[in-house]
Design a protein around this motif. Sequence first.
Motif, mmCIF file in Angstrom:
data_model
loop_
_atom_site.group_PDB
_atom_site.id
_atom_site.type_symbol
_atom_site.label_atom_id
_atom_site.label_comp_id
_atom_site.label_asym_id
_atom_site.label_seq_id
_atom_site.Cartn_x
_atom_site.Cartn_y
_atom_site.Cartn_z
ATOM 1 N N ALA A 124 0.826 -1.213 0.000
ATOM 2 C CA ALA A 124 0.000 0.000 0.000
ATOM 3 C C ALA A 124 0.864 1.269 0.000
ATOM 4 O O ALA A 124 0.315 2.379 -0.058
ATOM 5 C CB ALA A 124 -0.930 -0.007 1.210
ATOM 6 N N GLY A 125 2.174 1.125 0.071
ATOM 7 C CA GLY A 125 3.059 2.290 0.067
ATOM 8 C C GLY A 125 2.982 3.114 1.342
ATOM 9 O O GLY A 125 3.195 4.324 1.312
ATOM 10 N N LEU A 126 2.695 2.470 2.458
ATOM 11 C CA LEU A 126 2.466 3.186 3.716
ATOM 12 C C LEU A 126 3.654 3.176 4.674
ATOM 13 O O LEU A 126 3.579 3.780 5.742
ATOM 14 C CB LEU A 126 1.241 2.594 4.421
ATOM 15 N N VAL A 127 4.739 2.498 4.319
ATOM 16 C CA VAL A 127 5.893 2.396 5.212
ATOM 17 C C VAL A 127 6.914 3.477 4.852
ATOM 18 O O VAL A 127 7.340 3.581 3.708
ATOM 19 C CB VAL A 127 6.537 0.989 5.123
ATOM 20 N N ASP A 128 7.300 4.275 5.850
ATOM 21 C CA ASP A 128 8.307 5.330 5.650
ATOM 22 C C ASP A 128 9.715 4.846 5.959
ATOM 23 O O ASP A 128 10.674 5.283 5.333
ATOM 24 C CB ASP A 128 7.994 6.535 6.550
ATOM 25 N N GLU A 129 9.848 3.996 6.979
ATOM 26 C CA GLU A 129 11.148 3.483 7.373
ATOM 27 C C GLU A 129 11.014 2.012 7.740
ATOM 28 O O GLU A 129 9.948 1.559 8.163
ATOM 29 C CB GLU A 129 11.706 4.229 8.589
ATOM 30 N N ILE A 130 12.141 1.295 7.607
ATOM 31 C CA ILE A 130 12.237 -0.090 8.071
ATOM 32 C C ILE A 130 13.434 -0.169 9.002
ATOM 33 O O ILE A 130 14.540 0.241 8.640
ATOM 34 C CB ILE A 130 12.398 -1.082 6.901
ATOM 35 N N TRP A 131 13.184 -0.663 10.222
ATOM 36 C CA TRP A 131 14.245 -0.904 11.198
ATOM 37 C C TRP A 131 14.363 -2.407 11.338
ATOM 38 O O TRP A 131 13.432 -3.058 11.824
ATOM 39 C CB TRP A 131 13.928 -0.288 12.541
ATOM 40 N N VAL A 132 15.473 -2.964 10.924
ATOM 41 C CA VAL A 132 15.637 -4.414 10.960
ATOM 42 C C VAL A 132 16.872 -4.775 11.774
ATOM 43 O O VAL A 132 17.948 -4.241 11.541
ATOM 44 C CB VAL A 132 15.693 -5.024 9.539
ATOM 45 N N THR A 133 16.672 -5.652 12.729
ATOM 46 C CA THR A 133 17.799 -6.219 13.463
ATOM 47 C C THR A 133 18.207 -7.488 12.737
ATOM 48 O O THR A 133 17.388 -8.386 12.547
ATOM 49 C CB THR A 133 17.429 -6.564 14.915
#
Length: 176
Positions: A124-133
């Motif tokens: 949906a194009g709703l994610v601004d950032e991804i924080w991945v460990t």
Amino acid sequence: MRTVLIVAQSLDGFITRHDDAGTAWASSADQAWFRSCLPRFDALVMGRTTYETVRDVILAKRDDGVHRLIMTRSPEAWKDDAAPGALDFTAAIAAEVHASVVAAGRSNFAVLGGAHVHDLFLAAGLVDEIWVTIEPRIFGAGTPLVQARHDVKLTLLEQTRLDDSDSVVLRYAVSR
């Protein structure tokens, strides 16, 4: 409103170890880091399976001012757990969930999983950032970070090695 997808994954891209639900396999350093991040968010969304894994913790925090939304095909099955405006169960699509959070005046929204919820919000194009460990583990099987096909360009904002561990947190901006 800022929407951040937060996830821990093995080096080979799995968010669960084999068929085990949840992230109990994640390092204590990541679990502490994750808990320290949550107060930055006033709204959280997750799928039903993720909710079932952490249900007791969430029920104990229903009155902390954070709006938790659980995406499920059967919201009525969870009516005894629901607390309107604090813990809501919904069959709405990602765009409707996001719009409801915006309408409620929330400013920082975390997408916590699982893979299906990640797919819905990314598509949906709703994610601004991804924080991945990235955890120093290889499973060879489990639930992948995403299950659908995506082509999302990311820009690295920050990389941090967690204290007393070999775990690394990567923070990416989603390019539009």
